[in-house]
Design a protein around this motif. Structure first.
Motif, PDB file in Angstrom:
ATOM      1  N   UNK A  86       0.829  -1.205   0.000  1.00 39.50           N
ATOM      2  CA  UNK A  86       0.000   0.000   0.000  1.00 39.50           C
ATOM      3  C   UNK A  86       0.860   1.250   0.000  1.00 39.50           C
ATOM      4  N   UNK A  87       2.014   1.193   0.687  1.00 40.49           N
ATOM      5  CA  UNK A  87       2.894   2.357   0.741  1.00 40.49           C
ATOM      6  C   UNK A  87       3.622   2.563  -0.569  1.00 40.49           C
ATOM      7  N   UNK A  88       4.014   1.448  -1.217  1.00 42.58           N
ATOM      8  CA  UNK A  88       4.795   1.538  -2.441  1.00 42.58           C
ATOM      9  C   UNK A  88       3.971   1.914  -3.655  1.00 42.58           C
ATOM     10  N   UNK A  89       2.650   1.658  -3.661  1.00 44.99           N
ATOM     11  CA  UNK A  89       1.819   1.889  -4.838  1.00 44.99           C
ATOM     12  C   UNK A  89       1.838   3.351  -5.240  1.00 44.99           C
ATOM     13  N   UNK A  90       2.252   3.596  -6.464  1.00 41.03           N
ATOM     14  CA  UNK A  90       2.256   4.943  -7.048  1.00 41.03           C
ATOM     15  C   UNK A  90       2.970   5.936  -6.141  1.00 41.03           C
ATOM     16  N   UNK A  91       4.109   5.512  -5.587  1.00 38.91           N
ATOM     17  CA  UNK A  91       4.905   6.447  -4.811  1.00 38.91           C
ATOM     18  C   UNK A  91       4.340   6.721  -3.437  1.00 38.91           C
ATOM     19  N   UNK A 113      -1.488   9.697  -1.163  1.00 43.78           N
ATOM     20  CA  UNK A 113      -2.694   9.526  -0.353  1.00 43.78           C
ATOM     21  C   UNK A 113      -3.756   8.736  -1.117  1.00 43.78           C
ATOM     22  N   UNK A 114      -3.880   9.032  -2.416  1.00 46.57           N
ATOM     23  CA  UNK A 114      -4.888   8.314  -3.195  1.00 46.57           C
ATOM     24  C   UNK A 114      -4.540   6.837  -3.325  1.00 46.57           C
ATOM     25  N   UNK A 115      -3.243   6.522  -3.411  1.00 44.75           N
ATOM     26  CA  UNK A 115      -2.838   5.120  -3.485  1.00 44.75           C
ATOM     27  C   UNK A 115      -3.255   4.381  -2.224  1.00 44.75           C
ATOM     28  N   UNK A 116      -3.209   5.087  -1.086  1.00 45.34           N
ATOM     29  CA  UNK A 116      -3.690   4.477   0.143  1.00 45.34           C
ATOM     30  C   UNK A 116      -5.167   4.197   0.100  1.00 45.34           C
ATOM     31  N   UNK A 141      -2.560   7.310  -9.622  1.00 47.20           N
ATOM     32  CA  UNK A 141      -2.797   8.749  -9.576  1.00 47.20           C
ATOM     33  C   UNK A 141      -3.186   9.291 -10.947  1.00 47.20           C
ATOM     34  N   UNK A 142      -2.575   8.772 -12.016  1.00 45.16           N
ATOM     35  CA  UNK A 142      -2.947   9.204 -13.368  1.00 45.16           C
ATOM     36  C   UNK A 142      -4.365   8.752 -13.695  1.00 45.16           C
ATOM     37  N   UNK A 154     -11.396   5.276  -6.430  1.00 43.62           N
ATOM     38  CA  UNK A 154     -10.474   4.337  -5.788  1.00 43.62           C
ATOM     39  C   UNK A 154     -11.021   2.913  -5.838  1.00 43.62           C
ATOM     40  N   UNK A 155     -12.331   2.762  -5.579  1.00 43.16           N
ATOM     41  CA  UNK A 155     -12.932   1.424  -5.592  1.00 43.16           C
ATOM     42  C   UNK A 155     -12.900   0.816  -6.994  1.00 43.16           C
ATOM     43  N   UNK A 156     -13.163   1.640  -8.019  1.00 45.06           N
ATOM     44  CA  UNK A 156     -13.158   1.135  -9.393  1.00 45.06           C
ATOM     45  C   UNK A 156     -11.756   0.686  -9.798  1.00 45.06           C
ATOM     46  N   UNK A 157     -10.743   1.473  -9.468  1.00 47.27           N
ATOM     47  CA  UNK A 157      -9.362   1.099  -9.805  1.00 47.27           C
ATOM     48  C   UNK A 157      -8.971  -0.172  -9.061  1.00 47.27           C
ATOM     49  N   UNK A 158      -9.399  -0.287  -7.802  1.00 45.08           N
ATOM     50  CA  UNK A 158      -9.098  -1.494  -7.030  1.00 45.08           C
ATOM     51  C   UNK A 158      -9.719  -2.726  -7.687  1.00 45.08           C
ATOM     52  N   UNK A 159     -10.948  -2.576  -8.171  1.00 47.78           N
ATOM     53  CA  UNK A 159     -11.601  -3.710  -8.842  1.00 47.78           C
ATOM     54  C   UNK A 159     -10.852  -4.107 -10.109  1.00 47.78           C
ATOM     55  N   UNK A 160     -10.407  -3.125 -10.901  1.00 48.37           N
ATOM     56  CA  UNK A 160      -9.673  -3.439 -12.121  1.00 48.37           C
ATOM     57  C   UNK A 160      -8.329  -4.082 -11.798  1.00 48.37           C
ATOM     58  N   UNK A 161      -7.705  -3.645 -10.713  1.00 47.36           N
ATOM     59  CA  UNK A 161      -6.469  -4.280 -10.267  1.00 47.36           C
ATOM     60  C   UNK A 161      -6.693  -5.741  -9.909  1.00 47.36           C
ATOM     61  N   UNK A 162      -7.767  -5.972  -9.132  1.00 46.11           N
ATOM     62  CA  UNK A 162      -8.073  -7.322  -8.669  1.00 46.11           C
ATOM     63  C   UNK A 162      -8.411  -8.242  -9.824  1.00 46.11           C
ATOM     64  N   UNK A 163      -9.096  -7.734 -10.840  1.00 46.32           N
ATOM     65  CA  UNK A 163      -9.506  -8.550 -11.980  1.00 46.32           C
ATOM     66  C   UNK A 163      -8.316  -9.064 -12.772  1.00 46.32           C
TER      67      UNK A 163
END
Length: 354
Positions: free
Chosen positions: A238-243, A246-249, A313-314, A343-352
Motif C-alpha cells: 500500500x505504501x509503495x503503490x504509485x509512490x 494519499x490516493x494510493x492508500x 494517480x494518473x 479508488x474502488x473502481x481502480x481497485x476492482x480493475x487491479x483485482x480482476x
C-alpha cells in the motif's frame, strides 16, 4: 292409419319435450331476466388477483439495458433503416446520415431538409430521446415526414442506438441510478446495524474507563494479525503503490465489490479480458500499463501524445474529468466525481487482473 299413429306419437313426444324444457327453465333459471338488481349469492376468494399484482415487476431501466447493449444485434436491427439512412458522414439519402447521431444536435445534418416538427420536440439526440422517437415517430413528432412505424421492443431500440453511438468512436456512457442507490444503501445499512448493536449492548462504565486508558497508553497495541508477514507485505504494498500517495492508500483500502458495481457503467465500452477490445480498449492490467499502448486499438491523438504509465494517480485524474485530462479525446464519459468511487473502481480493475 299407421301413418297417423306415427305422426301423433311424434307430436306427443315433441310436446312432452317442450313441457320438460319449460319446467327446467323455471327451476334452474340462470339468465339476467330479473333486471339489474340481482346480486351474486357468494364469492369464493382464491387470491388469484393479488398474486397477479404481486408478480408484476418493473423491468430493468433504459440505462441498465444500454450498459449491456449488444452491438451485433443492433447492426441487424439497422438493416431496417438502410433503405433511407446511411452511416457515412455527410452521405444523406432519403433520410439524413446517422454517423455520430447520438449526442448530435437535432436537425443538424448538413444538406438535409428537415421537417419543422423535429426541432420543436428536442435539442439533442440523447439515447433516451432517440428511444422515444424510434418507438413511435409519428407520436413523438407529429407531422414528421419519417414514415417508419417504429420499434416496439425496447431491447431493439437500445441495441440499434448503441450501434449508432459507436460509429464515431465516441460512445456515450449513461449513469445507472439503481447501482448508485444500492451502493449508497449499504453504508447506511451498516451504520444502522452498528447503532443497533451499540443500543443493544451498552459498554459498562468500568470497561469504558479501561478502554480509555488503553487508548492513551504510550506503547501502541499490535495485534497478532498485524504482526504477520502477510499483513506487513500488504502494508508495504500500500505504501509503495504509485509512490505512496494519499490516493494510493485509498485504493489499497478500497473494497473491490464496490468497484464491481461501478464497473457496470464502463462495460458498455470496455472489457476486462486481455486483448478483447470493444468500443474502447480493454482494461485488463490497466494499472501501471503504458498510456495508449493496447495493440489493435486506435487511440485519439491527444492520448497518443501522452507519455508515461497509467499509475493509480494518473487514472484518478483521468476518471475524474477525461476531457480536462486529455482535451480532444474521443471518450464522452463525463467523469466520476467521488474520490472513493474512483479508488474502488481502480481497485476492482487491479483485482480482476490478478
Amino acid at each position: 292409419m299407421t301413418f297417423t299413429k306415427v305422426l301423433g306419437s311424434f307430436c306427443g313426444a315433441l310436446l312432452i319435450f317442450l313441457l320438460g324444457q319449460w319446467a327446467a327453465e323455471l327451476l334452474y333459471h340462470t339468465g339476467g331476466g330479473y333486471g339489474d338488481d340481482y346480486q351474486q349469492g357468494y364469492v369464493i376468494e382464491t387470491g388469484a388477483d393479488d398474486e397477479a399484482e404481486e408478480v408484476v415487476e418493473e423491468g430493468p431501466s433504459f440505462e441498465e439495458l444500454y450498459a449491456s447493449a449488444d452491438l451485433g444485434k443492433g447492426e441487424r436491427v439497422f438493416n431496417k433503416c438502410k433503405a433511407c439512412h446511411k452511416l457515412d458522414e455527410g452521405a444523406n439519402g432519403t433520410g439524413p446520415y446517422l454517423h455520430g447521431v447520438v449526442g448530435r444536435d437535432v436537425a443538424a445534418a448538413e444538406g438535409f431538409g428537415y421537417s419543422g416538427s423535429l426541432v420543436a420536440v428536442a435539442d439533442v439526440w440523447t439515447p433516451q430521446e432517440l428511444s422515444a422517437f424510434l418507438e413511435n415517430p409519428a407520436s413523438y413528432a407529429p407531422g414528421t415526414t419519417m414514415g417508419f412505424a417504429g420499434l416496439g421492443k425496447i431491447e431493439d431500440r437500445v441495441n440499434v442506438i448503441a450501434y449508432l453511438d459507436q460509429t464515431d468512436g465516441d460512445m456515450t456512457t449513461l449513469e445507472v441510478p439503481a447501482a448508485e442507490e444500492e451502493a449508497a444503501a449499504e453504508p447506511a445499512a451498516e451504520e444502522g446495524a452498528a447503532t443497533e448493536m451499540a443500543q443493544a449492548d451498552p459498554v459498562p462504565a468500568q470497561d469504558e474507563e479501561t478502554a480509555a486508558e488503553e487508548v492513551t497508553a504510550e506503547e501502541p497495541v499490535t495485534t497478532e494479525a498485524e504482526g504477520t508477514p502477510a499483513a506487513e507485505a500488504e502494508a508495504a504494498a500500500a505504501t509503495d503503490t504509485a509512490g505512496g500517495s494519499d490516493f494510493a492508500g485509498l485504493v489499497a483500502a478500497a473494497d473491490p465489490a464496490d468497484g464491481e458495481k461501478l464497473w457496470r457503467g464502463c462495460r458498455a465500452c470496455h472489457k476486462l479480458d486481455d486483448g478483447a477490445n470493444g468500443v474502447g480498449p480493454h482494461l485488463y492490467g490497466i494499472v501501471d500499463r503504458d498510456i495508449a499502448s493496447v495493440d489493435g486499438f486506435r487511440y485519439s491523438k491527444s492520448l497518443e501524445e501522452l507519455e508515461g504509465a497509467w499509475t493509480v494517480d494518473e487514472l484518478n485524474a483521468w476518471l475524474e474529468d477525461p476531457k480536462a485530462y486529455a482535451p480532444g479525446n474521443k471518450m464522452s464519459y463525463r467523469g466520476m466525481k467521488k474520490e472513493d468511487d474512483r479508488a474502488a473502481l481502480i481497485k476492482y480493475m487491479q483485482t480482476a487482473a490478478e
